[in-house]
Scaffold this motif. Structure first.
Motif, short mmCIF file in Angstrom:
data_model
loop_
_atom_site.label_atom_id
_atom_site.label_comp_id
_atom_site.label_asym_id
_atom_site.label_seq_id
_atom_site.Cartn_x
_atom_site.Cartn_y
_atom_site.Cartn_z
N SER A 16 6.48 -8.05 -9.34
CA SER A 16 5.75 -9.50 -10.34
C SER A 16 5.05 -9.36 -11.23
O SER A 16 4.11 -9.72 -11.51
CB SER A 16 4.48 -9.72 -9.46
OG SER A 16 3.85 -8.90 -9.22
N ASN A 18 5.18 -10.47 -15.39
CA ASN A 18 4.88 -11.84 -16.00
C ASN A 18 6.04 -12.02 -16.62
O ASN A 18 5.79 -12.32 -18.04
CB ASN A 18 3.61 -11.71 -16.77
CG ASN A 18 2.89 -12.93 -17.41
OD1 ASN A 18 3.18 -14.13 -17.10
ND2 ASN A 18 1.92 -12.71 -18.49
N PHE A 21 9.17 -16.53 -14.97
CA PHE A 21 9.20 -17.32 -14.05
C PHE A 21 7.92 -18.40 -13.28
O PHE A 21 8.50 -19.68 -13.29
CB PHE A 21 9.39 -16.96 -12.52
CG PHE A 21 9.08 -17.26 -11.18
CD1 PHE A 21 10.08 -18.40 -10.30
CD2 PHE A 21 8.11 -17.48 -10.52
CE1 PHE A 21 9.58 -18.49 -9.12
CE2 PHE A 21 7.80 -17.71 -9.09
CZ PHE A 21 8.29 -18.51 -8.52
N LEU A 22 6.71 -17.27 -14.02
CA LEU A 22 5.76 -18.23 -14.43
C LEU A 22 5.70 -19.40 -15.88
O LEU A 22 4.10 -19.67 -15.52
CB LEU A 22 4.48 -17.23 -14.36
CG LEU A 22 4.06 -16.62 -13.17
CD1 LEU A 22 3.61 -15.07 -12.79
CD2 LEU A 22 4.29 -17.52 -11.69
N GLU A 23 6.80 -18.82 -16.62
CA GLU A 23 6.45 -20.43 -17.86
C GLU A 23 6.89 -21.33 -17.39
O GLU A 23 8.14 -22.18 -17.17
CB GLU A 23 8.00 -19.48 -19.27
CG GLU A 23 7.01 -18.11 -19.11
CD GLU A 23 5.31 -18.06 -20.31
OE1 GLU A 23 5.23 -19.62 -20.61
OE2 GLU A 23 4.22 -17.46 -20.26
N ARG A 24 5.94 -22.31 -16.98
CA ARG A 24 6.63 -23.83 -17.01
C ARG A 24 5.84 -25.16 -18.04
O ARG A 24 4.90 -24.83 -18.41
CB ARG A 24 6.38 -24.62 -15.78
CG ARG A 24 6.87 -23.19 -13.64
CD ARG A 24 7.98 -23.00 -14.12
NE ARG A 24 9.03 -22.63 -13.60
CZ ARG A 24 9.90 -22.16 -12.75
NH1 ARG A 24 10.84 -23.21 -13.27
NH2 ARG A 24 10.79 -20.69 -12.02
N TYR A 25 6.74 -25.29 -18.90
CA TYR A 25 6.53 -26.59 -19.95
C TYR A 25 6.52 -27.92 -19.34
O TYR A 25 7.73 -27.95 -18.59
CB TYR A 25 6.56 -26.28 -20.93
CG TYR A 25 6.24 -25.08 -21.48
CD1 TYR A 25 4.41 -25.02 -21.80
CD2 TYR A 25 7.22 -23.35 -21.39
CE1 TYR A 25 4.11 -23.46 -22.55
CE2 TYR A 25 6.43 -22.33 -22.25
CZ TYR A 25 4.80 -22.74 -22.25
OH TYR A 25 4.30 -21.75 -22.33
N ARG B 668 3.00 -16.47 -8.29
CA ARG B 668 3.29 -15.53 -7.92
C ARG B 668 2.62 -14.08 -7.73
O ARG B 668 1.68 -13.81 -8.88
CB ARG B 668 4.07 -14.40 -8.53
CG ARG B 668 5.50 -13.43 -8.74
CD ARG B 668 6.19 -12.69 -9.39
NE ARG B 668 7.37 -13.53 -9.23
CZ ARG B 668 8.22 -13.40 -9.80
NH1 ARG B 668 8.26 -13.01 -11.18
NH2 ARG B 668 9.58 -14.16 -9.72
N GLY B 692 -0.81 -14.81 -10.15
CA GLY B 692 -0.41 -15.09 -11.50
C GLY B 692 0.31 -16.91 -11.20
O GLY B 692 0.91 -17.15 -9.83
N SER B 693 -0.29 -17.83 -11.53
CA SER B 693 -0.17 -19.40 -11.63
C SER B 693 0.98 -20.27 -13.03
O SER B 693 0.49 -19.11 -14.06
CB SER B 693 -1.58 -20.24 -11.87
OG SER B 693 -0.23 -20.84 -11.57
N SER B 694 1.49 -20.55 -13.19
CA SER B 694 2.00 -21.02 -14.45
C SER B 694 1.15 -22.11 -14.70
O SER B 694 1.22 -22.40 -15.87
CB SER B 694 3.74 -21.80 -13.57
OG SER B 694 3.82 -22.69 -13.09
N THR B 698 0.07 -17.99 -21.34
CA THR B 698 0.64 -16.38 -20.60
C THR B 698 -0.96 -15.46 -20.71
O THR B 698 -0.51 -14.50 -19.23
CB THR B 698 1.13 -16.60 -21.48
OG1 THR B 698 2.51 -17.19 -22.21
CG2 THR B 698 2.46 -15.27 -20.87
N ARG B 701 -3.73 -15.58 -17.60
CA ARG B 701 -2.38 -16.46 -16.31
C ARG B 701 -2.94 -15.45 -15.14
O ARG B 701 -2.80 -16.34 -14.00
CB ARG B 701 -0.71 -16.06 -16.50
CG ARG B 701 0.17 -16.28 -15.31
CD ARG B 701 1.31 -16.39 -16.25
NE ARG B 701 1.49 -17.57 -16.70
CZ ARG B 701 2.79 -17.95 -18.25
NH1 ARG B 701 3.47 -16.66 -17.79
NH2 ARG B 701 2.65 -19.58 -18.14
N PHE B 702 -3.15 -14.19 -14.93
CA PHE B 702 -3.54 -13.54 -13.75
C PHE B 702 -5.02 -13.37 -13.92
O PHE B 702 -5.55 -13.49 -14.45
CB PHE B 702 -2.73 -11.99 -14.05
CG PHE B 702 -1.71 -12.02 -13.90
CD1 PHE B 702 -0.87 -11.86 -12.86
CD2 PHE B 702 -0.73 -12.35 -14.93
CE1 PHE B 702 1.02 -11.76 -12.30
CE2 PHE B 702 0.36 -12.51 -14.61
CZ PHE B 702 1.42 -12.38 -13.27
#
Lengths: 600, 1122
Positions: A16, A18, A21-25, B668, B692-694, B698, B701-702
């Protein structure tokens, strides 16, 4: 055992990290790094700036039919007979402030301006787009300064860190005014001469705004006794002359400026708002032909129109007097008849549509005149409502026996500007497609005439190049400057010199309904002269009239009807501090540094 | 039908067979001087017969001799007991002996009489157990034990056993045989069989909970109600949970837990089987097993960032091992009717009102005096104007009283539901299959407002090996919501139409056109539809590699497709009040919108349980979670359809428009739970999550969100062992901090969206971009802390249960604009973590159930309240039209009404006297509402104004009320007698203020408006002591000033509503058995049967408006168990 759990957990957490997967634009939106690179990028962004012409924070705007004449209603040239002039009746307060204290458009422009240098364009293109941006920013700042005087000047995009601007004091008017002039002159020199093609901001549009702005600021400075009016007045004269050279001819039909499907073909148009079926359509024609519009002209405004011999009603030899509405409208400036439908009467036969003439020739006098003036047949008399029904009489008083609801009014002088049966008015309102002018040479001619007088340079030559070009199509004899003395119009405002009075009269007649009135009477510092007039209606037979109508019993206006009382008799009227709008109370509470305008 | 026939035949064959054995079996025996006991033993040895007797009642030591040859058992028994007081009964192969004294309670074999069984239930120490459930196995018939542990139950013939259940005890199933008295000793259950509730990623014994959790069993709550969505079923039954939203069929409702959440919004996380759901409307409540509500931070912390405002856990039904097949069919048929409708005043009252307002002629052209004369004439002689209107001088005068609102509503809406399910299980596999169907035609005329849903669900669970099992749950739902669409006539909830508005046809140039009424708009409308199809696949694999360790791997995928279609079909209505024709839409716009949404989730977690010396119990759960949502929208439009009946994108001749949008977010996380329990007395639990969230930049995020809770079950202390009646008395305390991410997915990106410019270039509107807003790159999670104290008690073996919770919830660092920027900034302030608020509240839940004779009853009560205050907000000057520190959420600012201006307040020229209070910017007249002058300053002496609009100088405004619902309550109960059952749910709010305003509140409130029946007491020179102030023609003068928010017209919005009343009847089993069924129940149910409310007619206390109204619903249905 514990080892196993430990391994499982650490595997899970290792995974998990960074990562992408968590980069969304956003997939369907741009950011400034991608939106401002090329010439076309700026062109795209710039289209949003054109919204300013229908922005509700502008007094002169084309947004809905209730907003059309607002500047002339505020000036009490026109009035809403169901209401009261809010200045005359002193109902404006900082809590109910007329508004306009809005800087979001400045921000929109500054986003574009601040991104120019980072773009990949050459210097010439950068200068072009800077010019377009500065034109729009000036357009908005002109309105802000006109309303509030001192306003915060925002040269660059405001960020959250700019507390000294967001919570700062207002910038002095002198500085704001100079900045606007600076920016417009830059634009004049750097914009592409033909803009970006058909009906876009180009050098002449910039000049037209300069002409309007400099007349405003020059005369405001002169009459409100501020420093340096000459600079603005001379600038106005300069650009107006350039425009007059570029637009030597004016259209021979005054009315078609407001009722033409495509203004491209109309001479003297510098910029217009285009309307087109199923693209953008307007409500103005439907508004005028329906039942929800209540604006009327009042008797004292009508009295200010000249007669066909070029003289005011007090001295004209062709004026037929005030006994009836027919007399009142005979031999007058045709621009009055285009704005206020003249009297007539027909007989509806069956239903609300079919009609025939009455036997009385007076009843059809103006039907024949109006139909002969209009060669298109799109502005027929008798008037037709949107349904369409036939209006069988003018004046058409709401609630009088036999009247219809649409196109009726309270005191008889109904205001019409867009009346046109050739454009679609059914389907719920916004389906009309006649274009409306934003900048046109007629205004520039009047700016020029006025500014030349203010500069002490108004001569018969100037009158012939300006006012006397407008008069033939209004059926009014030419202005002869050396006839204009104190005796020319004994009823004029005595504080205004005779020649200037006539120039301003011409401006009112030519631009009536286009919303310049309130700014004009404020820059002339003569607001109380116009605002405090009681709006009066027509003289007519009282039988069948609704009891709500009141009637003037004595004096020169005896016999006229009215709905709204005389504000002065109630201790109301224009106050000196009204020349600047109040800043909305809420904004002063948020930022006490702004300081309310005096006396509010 | 075929199946039923087979079962019936088997039953008959069986009964023949059982007769046959005692009738056909013949015995031969010779015995001398043996005891009766030996004889009986011999018979048992030589046949299939066996004997049951009590040796105290039957003398079995008596010596007898027997010599029988080929005789039936009856003859043998007659010989054996002929002279004694012993009587016998033969039931198939079973023979019961007793004496004559006890024969009364003796049931004759083979008789069709129900059998009454009595007995006493005790625990292993011999103390009576009250409250034990006693049910005839396989039926819904049952009772509970009284305070002495005694019960009495009637068992229909053919049923063979009783089931005894009690919380914390092993289930017992006892065969009845010929017994009439069955005494049972209940043994405490070893593990797990105590009441358990679903918590995050697991379950927990209710008695050991330390967080604030409410749980319900769906079947208990839903009962026989004709309710087809989860939200409606839960309303009023869970303390702290409120549910609101539209009453229109199929429109999703919104949930709230524990009051106001955040100024940025926030709602509970709703999970179905551990995963969020895209569309709660897709779930058939019949498929739901239980619902748990995690209310405090400690119980919700395992869900971290999305659980700040509570979690609703929905668990769908599964199936158990070793269970015979159960098939259940149920249906209900409901009729809906609207009862709360606004009623306009009569035409005469309305026109008189217009005259009082000062109209001589109305805006639609009519002369008021002529109109009144005509109305009088029409009253005495209606036949003179058969059309209900007449025309004079080109103006129509409307005379007939119409009922436009009544006309738009159907006499009855109709709704039907059908559900069938089958479940069962063997040693290694179990399954549940279900199908549900619901079809609702709402309360508008026509069938255009409707909702239809089809659900299919299948659950299979199999053991693959001793340590591996897997289950697959597939659910599919398709629903169709429809609503009438009529272009420009789409406002069906207009509340300004007068009662003289024509309702039929009117002529234009000799042609009759239908009038523009709501009824006609709906009738001519096209049907707009939203079709959702939703597939959910949920796979779960369980590993138990070691004792005490359980590992779960879950994969979930949901796909929801929306297909929306809207067409403005072309039709023409006559405007009615004005002679004009209006087309619905000249351009006949056709709009198609498709949204594809996918949601995927992976959960992997393990739970390990261990005990130390039976004193210390540990449970540890830890896991990983990953979620991804992907939303993709496309829409298109075309105009000017070539066919009005068959619109399509390609069938239009206009300029096609199209657009799209995308939205994604990813999450995640890792999570854990740790439980420690010492002798069931001292409890400790910690939950936490690393998220952690989009949705965040960055670097921020956590976030880690931990919680801790403790509990002390006093009832398990030694010193309480003598207090038998208290089963649980538990004190709880918890603290936790959670994150809130209920914000826009891309809130930290200064994005520019494409828009069409308001300009024409080259014949078209060019595409432009929006202005980017201010953003902060460092914004992060909102933190929500909750402190919770709770008390649970369970007294008299669950007959009295109670829970009380008190909490404070602090929402800290709310992602608010943070402040209001002055207009100079040109945009709103960027989102930043700048505002705090706190909510204080409490919840109480009490329930009681008991039995008196044949009567069983229960009552539950819940009450909850909360209040929210802003404790931090960047609004230094405390400007009132924004949040400010110390502000209570919901406060209503208004003026204090002070009667009306009178003639005495004015000078001769109409101006106000100096000493009389005036209203800034308003020209007042007698009859206008006067306000109290609360505050003067140097520019405002004796003038009503808003001061500086700040808290320090609010002018003459003050807080006059609060619009938050306070003291929400629910009462539910049941009463059962024999086969009859009755249940009810009341729900309400005890305190709430509301400013209604507008047309429904004020007489002729605006320019286009009318009068309602209750609005006729307005000021006139003749009626100076009126309720309403003066009203003016064209809404001029102080007309709207008289309607300003003020004390006099503030409404009390408290209410009580009977949400449901159900009466059910279980058919006697002998009837249902005759046709081969296990049970049949019929029921009648009424929803929203009455409401006590102080509000004006037409305004619902839940929505505070006249909109798609709540209807009363009358339903009946049947439930069949195979």
């Amino acid at each position: 055992m514990k080892k196993l759990i430990y391994i499982i957990i650490s595997l899970i957490f290792l995974n998990s990290c960074n990562d992408t997967f968590l980069e969304r634009y956003p997939l369907d939106k741009l950011v400034d790094k991608t939106a401002f690179i090329s010439y076309d990028n700026f062109k795209t962004y710039s289209w949003s700036l054109y919204n300013i012409f229908s922005d509700n924070n502008q007094l002169r705007r084309y947004s809905d039919f209730n907003s059309l004449y607002e500047g002339d209603v505020e000036a009490n040239y026109l009035y809403d007979s169901d209401g009261r002039n809010r200045w005359a009746w002193q109902t404006v307060t900082p809590e109910t402030a007329p508004g306009g204290w809005d800087f979001s458009f400045i921000r929109t422009v500054n986003v574009m301006l601040d991104n120019l240098d980072k773009s990949e364009m050459d210097d010439k293109d950068k200068a072009h787009w800077r010019s377009v941006g500065l034109f729009f920013r000036s357009y908005r700042y002109f309105e802000l300064m006109c309303r509030f005087g001192n306003v915060p000047w925002l040269e660059h995009l405001v960020t959250e860190a700019d507390n000294d601007q967001i919570f700062g004091p207002r910038t002095p008017r002198d500085e704001v005014a100079a900045n606007i002039l600076r920016d417009l002159k830059y634009a004049e020199e750097n914009i592409k001469i033909n803009g970006d093609g058909d009906n876009t901001i180009n050098r002449n549009v910039v000049r037209a705004l300069l002409s309007r702005y400099c007349l405003f600021e020059g005369t405001w400075r002169k009459y409100h006794v501020l420093s340096g009016p000459e600079l603005y007045l001379q600038e106005c004269a300069r650009v107006s002359e350039l425009l007059m050279d570029d637009y030597p001819t004016i259209a021979d039909n005054f009315q078609h400026r407001m009722s033409t499907e495509d203004l491209r073909t109309y001479p003297g148009i510098i910029l217009f708002k285009e309307y087109s079926t199923n693209v953008i359509m307007q409500t103005f024609c439907r508004g005028e032909r329906g039942g929800a519009k209540h604006e009327e002209m009042h008797a004292h405004t009508i009295e200010r129109y000249l007669c066909s011999d070029g003289k005011p009603i007090t001295t004209s030899t062709v004026y037929d007097g005030v006994a009836t509405m027919n007399d009142e409208f005979r031999n007058r400036d045709l621009r009055l008849l285009y704005r206020v439908p003249p009297p007539y009467r027909v007989q509806r036969t069956t239903g609300n549509v079919l009609w025939e003439y009455t036997g009385n020739p007076l009843d059809r006098e103006y039907i024949d005149l109006m139909n002969s003036l209009d060669k298109t047949g799109l502005r027929p008399f008798p008037l037709q409502t949107w349904q369409p029904f036939t209006i069988d009489r003018i004046p058409h008083i709401a609630g009088a026996s036999g009247s219809l609801a649409p196109m009726s009014n309270n005191t008889g002088y109904y205001m019409l500007m867009f009346y046109n049966i050739g454009t679609n008015v059914t389907g719920g309102g916004g389906f009309s497609t006649t274009d409306v002018p934003l900048f046109y040479i007629e205004e520039v001619l009047l700016n020029y005439a006025e500014v030349k007088f203010e500069l002490g340079q108004f001569t018969q030559y100037i009158a012939d190049r300006t006012i006397n070009k407008l008069r033939p199509r209004a059926g009014v004899a030419n202005m002869v400057v050396n006839e204009l003395d104190d005796s020319f119009d004994p009823c004029r405002d005595p504080l205004v010199p005779p020649v200037l009075w006539e120039i301003r009269r011409e401006r009112m007649a030519e631009l009536m309904g286009d919303g310049f009135g309130f700014d004009d009477i404020r820059r002339w510092k003569r607001a109380e002269y116009f605002i405090n007039e009681q709006p009066l209606g027509v003289r007519m037979d009282k039988t069948g009239m609704p009891p709500a109508l009141k009637w003037v019993e004595s004096g020169p206006d005896a016999g006229r009807c009215y709905r709204v009382d005389d504000p002065l008799s109630q201790g109301k009227g224009w106050l000196e501090h009204y020349y600047l709008y109040p800043i909305p109370q809420h904004q002063v509470a948020l930022n006490p540094e702004l300081k309310q305008n005096p006396e509010w | 039908m075929k199946l039923m026939m087979v079962l019936f035949l088997v039953a008959i064959t069986n009964s023949i067979a059982s007769e046959a054995y005692s009738q056909n079996t013949k015995l031969t025996m010779q015995i001398k001087d043996a005891t009766v006991k030996e004889v009986l033993s011999q018979i048992e040895t030589n046949s299939e017969f066996f004997f049951l007797y009590n040796s105290k009642l039957v003398d079995v030591d008596r010596k007898v001799s027997m010599d029988v040859d080929d005789e039936k058992i009856n003859e043998i028994l007659n010989d054996l007991f002929g002279e004694t007081d012993v009587v016998y009964a033969v039931v198939d192969r079973q023979i019961v002996l007793t004496n004559k004294a006890n024969q009364i309670s003796f049931v004759q074999p083979g008789s069709q009489q129900p059998q009454r069984i009595t007995g006493t239930v005790t625990d292993k120490e011999g103390s009576p157990l009250p409250g034990v459930n006693v049910v005839v196995t396989g039926t819904t018939q049952g009772t509970i034990t009284d305070i002495a542990g005694k019960y009495s139950i009637e068992v229909p013939p053919g049923l063979k056993s009783l089931t005894f259940t009690f919380v914390g005890m092993e289930i017992q199933e006892i065969t009845i045989g010929t017994l009439t008295q069955i005494n049972v000793t209940m043994a405490e259950s070893a593990i797990g069989l105590e009441e358990v509730v679903v918590v995050g990623y697991g379950t927990q014994k209710k008695v050991n909970l330390t967080g604030a959790v409410s749980a319900i069993i769906m079947d208990d709550v839903l009962g026989d109600r004709p309710v087809t969505n989860v939200a409606t079923a839960l309303q009023g039954v869970i303390p702290g949970v409120t549910i609101s939203g539209s009453f229109a069929p199929g429109v999703e409702k919104s949930f709230n837990i524990r009051g106001y959440t955040s100024i940025t919004g926030g709602s509970p996380l709703i999970l179905v089987d551990n995963v969020p759901t895209l569309n709660l409307n897709m779930i058939n409540p019949e498929d739901i097993e239980s619902v748990s509500v995690l209310k405090d931070a400690s119980s919700a912390a395992i869900y971290g960032a999305r659980a700040a405002f509570g979690v609703i856990l929905i668990k769908t039904k599964e199936a158990k091992r070793n269970q015979k097949t159960e098939i259940k069919y149920s249906n209900s048929f409901a009729f809906e009717k609207v009862t709360n409708i606004p009623k306009p005043a009569s035409p005469m009252e309305t026109v008189l009102g217009l005259k009082d307002m000062g109209y001589q002629s109305y805006w639609s052209g009519q002369n008021i005096d002529i109109w009144l004369d005509l109305l009088n004439e029409y009253k005495t002689n209606p036949s003179k104007y058969p059309l209900g209107w007449t025309e004079i001088e080109g103006n129509k005068y409307f005379l007939k009283q119409t009922d436009l609102i009544g006309d738009m509503l159907a006499n009855y809406g109709f709704k039907q539901t059908h559900n069938i399910s089958a479940s069962g299980g063997s040693e290694v596999i179990s399954y549940r299959l279900s199908t549900g169907f619901t079809d609702e035609d709402g309360i508008l005329i026509t069938n255009k407002d409707g909702f239809k849903r089809m659900n299919v669900s299948s659950y299979v669970n199999a053991d693959i090996s001793k340590w591996l099992s897997t289950s697959l749950d597939i659910k599919f739902g398709k629903n169709t919501r429809t609503y009438p669409n009529s272009g420009i006539f789409n406002d069906y909830w207009k509340n300004y139409l007068p009662s003289y508005h024509p309702d039929d046809v009117l002529p234009i140039e000799g042609v009759d056109y239908p009038v523009q009424t709501i009824q006609h708009a709906i009738e001519y409308a096209s049907k707009q539809s939203w079709v959702n199809d939703d597939s959910r696949i949920f796979s779960r694999t369980l590993l138990t590699p070691l004792k005490g360790l359980e590992m779960a791997f879950e994969y979930f995928y949901e796909k929801n497709n929306l297909n929306q279609k809207r067409y403005n079909n072309y039709f023409i209505l006559d405007q009615g009040l004005q002679d004009a024709l209006n087309p619905s839409d000249q351009n006949t716009e056709y709009y198609v919108n498709k949204i594809f949404e996918a949601y995927s989730t992976i959960n992997a977690y393990a739970t390990y349980k261990t005990d130390l010396e039976d004193l210390h119990h540990f449970t540890i759960t830890a896991g990983f979670n990953q979620e991804f949502q992907d939303k993709d929208q496309q829409w298109s439009k075309n105009y000017l359809m070539i066919s009005n009946e068959l619109p399509s994108l390609s069938g239009g001749t206009g300029i096609q428009e199209t657009g799209d949008s995308f939205d994604q977010f990813a999450l995640r996380s890792g999570f854990y739970r740790f439980n420690y329990n010492y002798k069931d007395k001292y409890l400790l639990e910690s939950n936490g999550r690393y998220d952690g969230s989009s949705k965040f930049p960055t670097n921020t995020r956590f976030g880690f969100f931990p919680s801790l809770s403790i509990g002390w079950n006093i009832a398990n202390e030694d010193f309480m062992s003598s207090v038998k009646s208290i089963n649980t008395l538990k004190l709880r305390a918890s603290y936790g901090s959670l994150g809130n991410q209920a914000i826009d997915n891309y809130g930290y990106v200064a994005a520019m969206s494409p828009i069409q410019a308001n300009w024409i270039y080259d014949g078209l509107q060019p595409i432009a971009l929006t202005t980017p807003g201010l953003v902060r790159a460092n914004y992060r999670w909102e933190v929500v802390e909750t402190f919770n104290l709770g008390l649970d008690c369970n007294i008299l073996n669950s007959r009295l249960q109670g829970t009380f919770d008190i909490y404070q919830r602090n929402t800290i660092g709310m992602l608010a604009p943070g402040m209001e920027l002055p207009a100079v900034a040109g945009t709103s302030a960027p989102l930043q973590n700048a505002a705090d608020l706190k909510t204080n509240g409490w919840e109480l839940e009490l329930s009681w159930k008991d039995q008196i004779g044949q009567w069983r009853y229960g009552i539950g009560f819940n009450l909850f309240d909360s209040k929210t205050i802003i404790i931090k907000y960047r609004n230094e000057n405390k400007v009132l039209d924004n949040y400010y520190e110390g502000m209570e959420i919901g406060e209503i600012w208004g003026y204090v009404s002070d009667g009306f201006y009178t003639e005495n307040d004015f000078n001769a020229n109409g101006t106000l006297k100096d000493e009389v209070v005036s209203i800034n910017g308003v020209i007042s007249h007698p009859g206008d509402v006067k306000f109290k002058n609360l505050l003067d300053n140097k520019t405002s002496v004796n003038i009503i104004d808003t001061g500086e609009g700040t808290l320090n100088d609010p002018g003459d405004l003050k807080v006059i009320g609060n619009n938050r619902a306070r003291f929400n309550f629910g009462v539910n109960g049941f009463l059962n007698w024999k086969n009859l059952s009755m249940s009810y749910i009341f729900q309400g709010v005890a305190k709430r203020d509301a400013w209604i305003g507008g047309n429904l509140m004020f007489p002729h409130a605006g320019y286009f408006s009318t009068f309602y029946e209750y609005q006729l007491d307005y000021w006139t020179p003749e009626n100076t002591n009126a309720y309403y102030g003066r009203i003016y023609a064209n809404a001029q003068e102080a007309h709207s000033v008289n309607q300003r928010t003020q004390t006099k017209y503030l409404q009390n919005a408290s209410y009580v509503r009977l949400k449901n009343l159900t009466i059910g009847y279980n058919l006697p089993n002998k009837l249902s058995n005759k046709i081969g069924l296990t049970g049949i129940k019929i029921f009648f149910s009424g929803e929203n049967l009455f409401t006590l409310s102080n509000l004006i007619p037409g305004v619902d206390p839940e929505t505070l408006s006249w909109n798609y109204p709540l209807s009363s619903m009358y339903s009946f249905g049947i439930i069949i168990n195979l």
